[in-house]
Scaffold this motif. Structure first.
Motif, PDB file in Angstrom:
ATOM      1  N   GLU A 100       0.835  -1.202   0.000  1.00 26.66           N
ATOM      2  CA  GLU A 100       0.000   0.000   0.000  1.00 26.66           C
ATOM      3  C   GLU A 100       0.868   1.250   0.000  1.00 26.66           C
ATOM      4  OE1 GLU A 100      -3.986   1.763   2.234  1.00 26.66           O
ATOM      5  OE2 GLU A 100      -2.828   0.166   3.198  1.00 26.66           O
ATOM      6  N   ALA A 101       1.986   1.206   0.719  1.00 26.95           N
ATOM      7  CA  ALA A 101       2.900   2.343   0.741  1.00 26.95           C
ATOM      8  C   ALA A 101       3.454   2.631  -0.643  1.00 26.95           C
ATOM      9  CB  ALA A 101       4.046   2.071   1.722  1.00 26.95           C
ATOM     10  N   VAL A 102       3.729   1.579  -1.410  1.00 30.24           N
ATOM     11  CA  VAL A 102       4.213   1.754  -2.784  1.00 30.24           C
ATOM     12  C   VAL A 102       3.164   2.470  -3.624  1.00 30.24           C
ATOM     13  CG1 VAL A 102       4.860   0.553  -4.903  1.00 30.24           C
ATOM     14  CG2 VAL A 102       5.760  -0.231  -2.707  1.00 30.24           C
ATOM     15  N   THR A 103       1.905   2.064  -3.490  1.00 25.77           N
ATOM     16  CA  THR A 103       0.838   2.685  -4.285  1.00 25.77           C
ATOM     17  C   THR A 103       0.625   4.138  -3.903  1.00 25.77           C
ATOM     18  OG1 THR A 103      -0.982   2.081  -2.775  1.00 25.77           O
ATOM     19  CG2 THR A 103      -0.322   0.453  -4.433  1.00 25.77           C
ATOM     20  N   LEU A 104       1.000   4.509  -2.667  1.00 27.08           N
ATOM     21  CA  LEU A 104       0.825   5.884  -2.202  1.00 27.08           C
ATOM     22  C   LEU A 104       2.055   6.745  -2.478  1.00 27.08           C
ATOM     23  CD1 LEU A 104      -1.016   5.226   1.189  1.00 27.08           C
ATOM     24  CD2 LEU A 104      -1.991   6.146  -0.931  1.00 27.08           C
ATOM     25  N   GLY A 105       3.078   6.163  -3.097  1.00 32.58           N
ATOM     26  CA  GLY A 105       4.247   6.952  -3.489  1.00 32.58           C
ATOM     27  C   GLY A 105       5.245   7.192  -2.381  1.00 32.58           C
ATOM     28  N   ALA A 106       5.269   6.353  -1.359  1.00 34.74           N
ATOM     29  CA  ALA A 106       6.180   6.551  -0.239  1.00 34.74           C
ATOM     30  C   ALA A 106       7.637   6.372  -0.656  1.00 34.74           C
ATOM     31  CB  ALA A 106       5.843   5.578   0.887  1.00 34.74           C
ATOM     32  N   ASP A 107       8.507   7.135  -0.006  1.00 36.64           N
ATOM     33  CA  ASP A 107       9.946   6.997  -0.207  1.00 36.64           C
ATOM     34  C   ASP A 107      10.549   6.015   0.790  1.00 36.64           C
ATOM     35  OD1 ASP A 107      10.099   9.037  -2.277  1.00 36.64           O
ATOM     36  OD2 ASP A 107       9.714  10.464  -0.662  1.00 36.64           O
ATOM     37  N   ALA A 108       9.830   5.739   1.863  1.00 41.71           N
ATOM     38  CA  ALA A 108      10.262   4.778   2.872  1.00 41.71           C
ATOM     39  C   ALA A 108       9.056   4.456   3.741  1.00 41.71           C
ATOM     40  CB  ALA A 108      11.397   5.336   3.731  1.00 41.71           C
ATOM     41  N   VAL A 109       9.182   3.424   4.565  1.00 40.16           N
ATOM     42  CA  VAL A 109       8.146   3.098   5.535  1.00 40.16           C
ATOM     43  C   VAL A 109       8.790   3.013   6.911  1.00 40.16           C
ATOM     44  CG1 VAL A 109       6.691   1.863   3.889  1.00 40.16           C
ATOM     45  CG2 VAL A 109       8.399   0.602   5.223  1.00 40.16           C
ATOM     46  N   SER A 110       7.966   3.116   7.952  1.00 38.48           N
ATOM     47  CA  SER A 110       8.486   3.007   9.313  1.00 38.48           C
ATOM     48  C   SER A 110       7.594   2.118  10.156  1.00 38.48           C
ATOM     49  CB  SER A 110       8.608   4.393   9.958  1.00 38.48           C
ATOM     50  OG  SER A 110       7.352   5.052   9.998  1.00 38.48           O
ATOM     51  N   VAL A 111       8.232   1.436  11.097  1.00 33.53           N
ATOM     52  CA  VAL A 111       7.537   0.562  12.040  1.00 33.53           C
ATOM     53  C   VAL A 111       8.060   0.875  13.435  1.00 33.53           C
ATOM     54  CG1 VAL A 111       7.211  -1.826  12.796  1.00 33.53           C
ATOM     55  CG2 VAL A 111       7.166  -1.284  10.357  1.00 33.53           C
ATOM     56  N   HIS A 112       7.142   0.930  14.406  1.00 36.70           N
ATOM     57  CA  HIS A 112       7.496   1.252  15.792  1.00 36.70           C
ATOM     58  C   HIS A 112       7.515  -0.029  16.618  1.00 36.70           C
ATOM     59  CE1 HIS A 112       6.921   4.279  19.304  1.00 36.70           C
ATOM     60  NE2 HIS A 112       7.344   3.124  19.804  1.00 36.70           N
ATOM     61  N   VAL A 113       8.617  -0.252  17.338  1.00 41.85           N
ATOM     62  CA  VAL A 113       8.747  -1.418  18.211  1.00 41.85           C
ATOM     63  C   VAL A 113       9.187  -0.962  19.596  1.00 41.85           C
ATOM     64  CG1 VAL A 113       9.950  -3.592  18.629  1.00 41.85           C
ATOM     65  CG2 VAL A 113       9.357  -2.934  16.289  1.00 41.85           C
ATOM     66  N   ASN A 114       8.449  -1.371  20.618  1.00 42.78           N
ATOM     67  CA  ASN A 114       8.806  -1.087  22.006  1.00 42.78           C
ATOM     68  C   ASN A 114       9.385  -2.354  22.632  1.00 42.78           C
ATOM     69  OD1 ASN A 114       7.974   1.671  22.149  1.00 42.78           O
ATOM     70  ND2 ASN A 114       5.850   0.996  22.225  1.00 42.78           N
ATOM     71  N   ILE A 115      10.708  -2.370  22.760  1.00 40.08           N
ATOM     72  CA  ILE A 115      11.400  -3.523  23.328  1.00 40.08           C
ATOM     73  C   ILE A 115      11.130  -3.577  24.838  1.00 40.08           C
ATOM     74  CG2 ILE A 115      13.656  -4.558  23.776  1.00 40.08           C
ATOM     75  CD1 ILE A 115      12.789  -4.756  20.884  1.00 40.08           C
ATOM     76  N   GLY A 116      10.660  -4.726  25.302  1.00 51.48           N
ATOM     77  CA  GLY A 116      10.346  -4.877  26.718  1.00 51.48           C
ATOM     78  C   GLY A 116       8.883  -4.700  27.043  1.00 51.48           C
ATOM     79  N   ALA A 117       8.090  -4.277  26.052  1.00 50.32           N
ATOM     80  CA  ALA A 117       6.654  -4.088  26.259  1.00 50.32           C
ATOM     81  C   ALA A 117       5.948  -5.443  26.294  1.00 50.32           C
ATOM     82  CB  ALA A 117       6.060  -3.207  25.164  1.00 50.32           C
ATOM     83  N   ARG A 118       4.721  -5.440  26.761  1.00 50.70           N
ATOM     84  CA  ARG A 118       3.940  -6.671  26.905  1.00 50.70           C
ATOM     85  C   ARG A 118       3.817  -7.436  25.587  1.00 50.70           C
ATOM     86  NH1 ARG A 118      -1.706  -5.139  28.854  1.00 50.70           N
ATOM     87  NH2 ARG A 118      -0.350  -3.975  30.290  1.00 50.70           N
ATOM     88  N   ASP A 119       3.649  -6.709  24.488  1.00 51.01           N
ATOM     89  CA  ASP A 119       3.481  -7.359  23.185  1.00 51.01           C
ATOM     90  C   ASP A 119       4.747  -7.236  22.344  1.00 51.01           C
ATOM     91  OD1 ASP A 119       2.077  -8.809  21.231  1.00 51.01           O
ATOM     92  OD2 ASP A 119       1.524  -6.961  20.191  1.00 51.01           O
ATOM     93  N   GLU A 120       5.894  -7.319  22.992  1.00 44.22           N
ATOM     94  CA  GLU A 120       7.145  -7.256  22.243  1.00 44.22           C
ATOM     95  C   GLU A 120       7.182  -8.287  21.125  1.00 44.22           C
ATOM     96  OE1 GLU A 120      11.362  -7.182  24.084  1.00 44.22           O
ATOM     97  OE2 GLU A 120      11.134  -9.200  23.233  1.00 44.22           O
ATOM     98  N   ALA A 121       6.756  -9.506  21.397  1.00 48.04           N
ATOM     99  CA  ALA A 121       6.820 -10.576  20.406  1.00 48.04           C
ATOM    100  C   ALA A 121       6.023 -10.224  19.153  1.00 48.04           C
ATOM    101  CB  ALA A 121       6.304 -11.887  20.998  1.00 48.04           C
TER     102      ALA A 121
END
Length: 275
Positions: A100-121
């Motif tokens: 979807e990011a490609v179709t929207l013309g994005a130059d990059a994508v980002s993902v947020h990860v909280n290490i140590g959080a309850r849903d780390e996995a």
């Protein structure tokens, strides 16, 4: 790194310095229309005027504002989200994908990860899945890596682990908190195989913010990714210009403060900024 990633990364990094100033504006999905982001398109225009290299937004902002067609600033599409009203705000879930990011013309994508959080996995699984798709589509991946969870602090050691995890799982660029001094942040960078930029966090005084930026650059950072410190500033364009003087121009905090306060003695580009 494939040709698609290389071409897209050139839209995010400054050609001459090889560094970047990213202003994330994805906060609305987490906190709503906070101060400075009532009108995201306008906010992007202001930081672009100051010389920002890229911004981070969610897909709805791209489809509902002119940002998606603005070639004057790099577009990083944020793929993960949570809200401050949810049972676990630290647990991020994917709300968009690379295709979807490609179709929207994005130059990059980002993902947020909280290490140590309850849903780390779950967040690690999402990062790994996204990394695989990014290789397929030639899309650069920015991993926002924070040590956050019950009993977890943003110590230099935990930040070092968080940054390394992002690199291990295939990110092309890591965003993480600053450790507080150049020596300990250099250890973060030296333990990470991909470029690192510092996060901003809650707004600080001008001097404190610029000292953090200078320290990070001395440690070997490739730039910054600051949101509230920028778009909630009394003059976001001037702050970006002052930060750019340090990041791209190698100026000192003292010299950058002169630019920020409007006593312009540097390049003409700073002299035309609004008050």
């Amino acid at each position: 790194m494939n040709d698609g990633k290389v071409r897209r990364l050139k839209r995010i990094f400054n050609d001459e310095s090889g560094k970047t100033i990213i202003v994330p504006m994805d906060h609305g999905a987490t906190m709503g229309p906070i101060a400075g982001l009532e009108d995201v398109a306008r906010a992007v225009g202001v930081v672009k005027q100051g010389g920002a290299n890229a911004t981070v937004v969610h897909k709805g902002i791209v489809t509902s504002t002119p940002i998606g067609t603005d070639a004057g600033i790099g577009l990083i599409l944020h793929l993960s989200a949570s809200t401050c009203l949810g049972p676990d705000p630290s647990g991020k879930t994917l709300v968009c994908d690379v295709e979807e990011a490609v179709t929207l013309g994005a130059d990059a994508v980002s993902v947020h990860v909280n290490i140590g959080a309850r849903d780390e996995a779950g967040m690690l699984a999402a990062l790994g899945k996204t990394s695989k798709a990014c290789r397929r589509w030639g899309m650069p991946l920015l991993a926002m890596m924070y040590p956050r969870g019950e009993g977890v602090t943003e110590s230099p050691g935990s930040i070092r682990i968080a940054a390394r995890v992002g690199a291990e799982l295939g990110a092309d660029l890591i965003k993480c908190p600053y450790t507080g001094d150049p020596d300990s942040f250099h250890e973060v960078i030296s333990g990470c195989s991909v470029p690192v930029v510092i996060a901003g966090g809650a707004p600080a005084s001008d001097v404190d913010a610029l000292v953090r930026i200078e320290g990070a650059m001395q440690a070997g950072a490739r730039g910054l990714s600051m949101g509230r410190s920028v778009f909630q500033h009394r003059s976001p364009s001037r702050f970006v210009a002052a930060a750019g003087a340090i990041v791209h121009g190698g100026l000192s905090v003292k010299e950058a403060m002169v630019l920020l306060q409007g006593q312009v003695t540097g390049p003409r580009s700073f002299a035309t900024l609004p008050n």
